[in-house]
Design an enzyme around this catalytic site. Structure first.
Site, PDB file in Angstrom:
ATOM      1  N   ARG A   1     -44.848  61.564 -10.306  1.00 15.75           N
ATOM      2  CA  ARG A   1     -44.104  60.739 -11.245  1.00 15.75           C
ATOM      3  C   ARG A   1     -44.989  60.046 -12.289  1.00 15.75           C
ATOM      4  O   ARG A   1     -44.598  59.914 -13.443  1.00 15.75           O
ATOM      5  CB  ARG A   1     -43.313  59.686 -10.475  1.00 15.75           C
TER       6      ARG A   1
ATOM      7  N   LYS B   1     -61.570  57.533  19.864  1.00 15.14           N
ATOM      8  CA  LYS B   1     -60.916  58.751  19.380  1.00 15.14           C
ATOM      9  C   LYS B   1     -61.438  59.918  20.207  1.00 15.14           C
ATOM     10  O   LYS B   1     -62.651  60.182  20.246  1.00 15.14           O
ATOM     11  CB  LYS B   1     -61.239  58.940  17.906  1.00 15.14           C
TER      12      LYS B   1
ATOM     13  N   ASP C   1     -44.413  61.911  16.153  1.00 17.13           N
ATOM     14  CA  ASP C   1     -45.627  62.027  15.341  1.00 17.13           C
ATOM     15  C   ASP C   1     -46.639  63.003  15.944  1.00 17.13           C
ATOM     16  O   ASP C   1     -47.295  63.744  15.218  1.00 17.13           O
ATOM     17  CB  ASP C   1     -46.255  60.622  15.216  1.00 17.13           C
TER      18      ASP C   1
ATOM     19  N   ASP D   1     -51.575  60.166  -1.224  1.00 16.60           N
ATOM     20  CA  ASP D   1     -52.701  60.053  -0.304  1.00 16.60           C
ATOM     21  C   ASP D   1     -53.123  61.414   0.268  1.00 16.60           C
ATOM     22  O   ASP D   1     -54.300  61.761   0.298  1.00 16.60           O
ATOM     23  CB  ASP D   1     -52.216  59.119   0.816  1.00 16.60           C
TER      24      ASP D   1
ATOM     25  N   HIS E   1     -48.157  68.672  17.149  1.00 14.29           N
ATOM     26  CA  HIS E   1     -49.542  68.992  17.509  1.00 14.29           C
ATOM     27  C   HIS E   1     -49.720  69.326  18.994  1.00 14.29           C
ATOM     28  O   HIS E   1     -50.277  70.355  19.356  1.00 14.29           O
ATOM     29  CB  HIS E   1     -50.477  67.823  17.194  1.00 14.29           C
TER      30      HIS E   1
ATOM     31  N   LYS F   1     -57.573  73.576  13.106  1.00 14.25           N
ATOM     32  CA  LYS F   1     -58.854  73.106  13.654  1.00 14.25           C
ATOM     33  C   LYS F   1     -59.558  74.267  14.351  1.00 14.25           C
ATOM     34  O   LYS F   1     -58.919  75.027  15.071  1.00 14.25           O
ATOM     35  CB  LYS F   1     -58.636  71.960  14.648  1.00 14.25           C
TER      36      LYS F   1
ATOM     37  N   GLY G   1     -46.364  65.707  -5.337  1.00 15.90           N
ATOM     38  CA  GLY G   1     -46.972  64.583  -4.610  1.00 15.90           C
ATOM     39  C   GLY G   1     -48.454  64.511  -4.956  1.00 15.90           C
ATOM     40  O   GLY G   1     -49.285  64.112  -4.134  1.00 15.90           O
TER      41      GLY G   1
ATOM     42  N   THR H   1     -52.763  64.408  -0.916  1.00 17.37           N
ATOM     43  CA  THR H   1     -53.406  65.248  -1.929  1.00 17.37           C
ATOM     44  C   THR H   1     -54.865  64.836  -2.114  1.00 17.37           C
ATOM     45  O   THR H   1     -55.768  65.686  -2.120  1.00 17.37           O
ATOM     46  CB  THR H   1     -52.643  65.121  -3.274  1.00 17.37           C
TER      47      THR H   1
ATOM     48  N   GLU I   1     -56.462  57.946  20.062  1.00 20.73           N
ATOM     49  CA  GLU I   1     -56.985  57.422  18.792  1.00 20.73           C
ATOM     50  C   GLU I   1     -57.262  55.938  18.930  1.00 20.73           C
ATOM     51  O   GLU I   1     -56.500  55.221  19.594  1.00 20.73           O
ATOM     52  CB  GLU I   1     -55.958  57.620  17.677  1.00 20.73           C
TER      53      GLU I   1
END
Ligand code: BG6
Length: 515
Positions: free
Chosen positions: A63, A367, A257, A33, A262, A204, A29, A35, A238
């Site tokens: 790819r 946030k 998510d 994004d 988390h 974190k 990958g 990476t 957020e």
């Protein structure tokens, strides 16, 4: 009235940060994004801080057809577009990047990959520490690992003390059944010791600080229980919407998510018992023990424990924002939740009866990520006419965003008449005290993976308990697609109040930022 205290860093301290071992990192990958936005910047930052061993290489795989040079140019572009401006050692870093193109599902890639990996390992002297990072969609995790196995790329027997680790990004499954199936497939090819299920929240600094704070200080632990804690609020708010990730989010929704991973991990760190040592297995044993003590959500009266919402149009900082259903890539009748608030109870001696309120949402006012431990009121007030109810409660806030900080609200006498009282906030911010912005979570996690330390990664049993907790809710919701609307730019639906016990209120986080 609120003020802020001054914190002086005491002399001394103990630090065990060492330069990493030699390693070779293969990223599947590599043109994606994750990476470019997270992995490469984290590696470069570690390199710049001289925390990486002199012997290392990164082999990107994706790819798109490109040479090493073109891959390096792309990485250069993405790194130099970041705000952090010291690129004096960039050329040295880029020289260690290599690239192999191929389709992950076609076997022909893997012999070529093996030749490249073995050549680079010899050249850089990294034979004993190979890391494979799967920054790909989850549907590719098993196909890649199977082929890596077939071509001996996950084999640890080729060198004495050789380690091959595989890092798996989330989402790890979409419910209990699929997560167990994925896990079983991975376990056919790898030992649990080789699997690093990543949850970036665990990298974190403030999240890691929870354990230091609790178990390296004698003063907090005695009050960290139902005797003194009234309730706890974990907020992960957020202001962003789903941005370019509508395709993913439409499948996932907020419960998968943010909660399944988390928020539950943070809750476990706040509430678990002291592990017998700071070793990976001992810390993870305690975490999973705690997760097992979380009471299953009652399906009969689920609405009293969990509320889901979806943002409608609204305004943040004067900017008009569309409803979730009008975002590009979202179905016009989507019932996917973008907000969840839940009340969690923990059935053990320490926490019985203490409500833990957890909430997270997209397109909220700002946030903000914080854990607020709200302590009980004083039992009786001697400050007549003020009653115990009129005196503020002590609140300890572990702040993760926008500032990594710890703050304690206490009541003090303020100057003036005999009975003049105010709430004061003693706060320490990492940035002010240590003079640096804490490193990105991925830096910590990459370093730990290089060192073979799984403490901050999710073990198979913890992943299973988390899915066991949330899968019945997901099933119930999919049969009843009604979601409460809330305006973008609000703190979520007012119905979130219905899960609170009498006398409890949602806090406005102590600070929040626009992004
Ligand atoms: C990711 C979620 O895991 O965490 C995103 O997929 C979310 O939807 C992000 O925005 C939040 O992370 P952070 O570090 O910005 O709080």
């Amino acid at each position: 009235m609120q003020g802020s205290g001054r914190v002086i860093l005491a002399e001394g301290g103990a630090c065990s940060e060492l330069r990493s071992e030699a390693f070779g990192l293969i990223i599947f990958g590599a043109s994606g994004d994750l990476t470019h936005r997270k992995l490469i910047p984290a590696l470069f930052s570690l390199y710049r801080r001289r925390l990486l061993h002199d012997s290392f290489f990164v082999l990107g795989c994706a790819r798109s057809l490109m040479s090493d040079e073109v891959f390096r140019t792309k990485v250069r572009e993405s790194l130099t577009s970041l705000p952090d401006g010291d690129f004096s050692c960039l050329d040295g870093f880029l020289a260690r990047l290599h690239y192999v193109a191929g389709d992950y599902t076609v076997a022909d890639l893997y012999p070529r990959l093996r030749v490249a990996v073995e050549g680079l390992e010899q050249r850089y002297g990294t034979e004993s520490n190979r890391i494979v990072y799967l920054a790909t969609p989850p549907s590719l995790f098993c196909p890649i690992v199977q082929r890596l196995g077939t071509f001996q790329l996950t084999c640890e027997k080729r060198h004495p003390d050789c380690r091959v680790s595989v890092v798996v990004e989330k989402p790890f499954g979409k419910d209990l059944t699929s997560a167990l199936a994925l896990d079983a497939e991975l376990h056919q090819l790898l030992n649990e010791r080789q699997i690093y299920r990543i949850d970036h929240y665990l990298g974190k600094e403030t999240v890691q600080n929870i354990l230091m704070f609790r178990f390296a200080n004698a003063v907090f632990e005695p009050i960290w229980s139902r005797q003194y804690v009234d309730h706890v609020q974990v907020t992960v708010a957020e202001s962003l919407g789903v941005e370019s990730r509508a395709g993913y989010f439409e499948q996932a929704g907020l419960l998968r998510d943010m909660f399944q991973n988390h928020i539950l991990q943070v809750l476990a760190l706040v509430t678990m018992e002291a592990p017998v040592s700071f070793e990976a297995e001992r810390v993870r044993d305690e975490k999973v023990k705690l997760l097992r003590a979380i009471r299953a959500f009652p399906m009969a009266n689920l609405d009293e424990y969990i509320v889901r919402g979806q943002y409608s149009d609204g305004q943040i900082e004067g900017r008009r924002l569309p409803a979730y259903r009008s975002e590009q890539g979202v179905a016009p009748d989507s019932s996917v939740e973008t907000y969840v608030a839940a009340k969690v109870l923990i059935d053990n001696w320490r926490w019985h009866g203490v409500p833990f309120y957890l909430r997270s949402g997209k397109r909220l006012v700002g946030k903000a990520t914080e854990i607020a431990i709200v302590f009980k009121k004083v039992p009786y007030s001697i400050f007549t006419p003020f009653s115990a109810d009129a005196l503020g409660q002590n609140v300890l806030v572990l702040n993760i965003h926008p500032e990594e900080a710890v703050a304690l609200t206490i009541q003090v006498k303020s100057p003036g008449p005999k009975l003049c009282m105010s709430s004061l906030m003693m706060e320490f911010r990492y940035r002010d005290v240590f003079g640096v912005t804490p490193p990105d979570a991925y830096e910590r996690l990459i370093l730990d993976c290089i060192a073979g330390d799984q403490t901050l990664f999710i073990r198979s049993d913890a992943m299973e308990v988390a899915w066991t907790l949330f899968t019945p809710i997901l099933e119930k919701w999919s049969a009843d697609p009604s979601c409460i609307p809330y305006s973008a730019g609000s703190w979520g639906p007012a119905e979130a109040n219905r899960i609170l016990e009498p006398g409890h209120y949602w806090r406005t986080p102590s600070s929040y930022s626009e992004s």
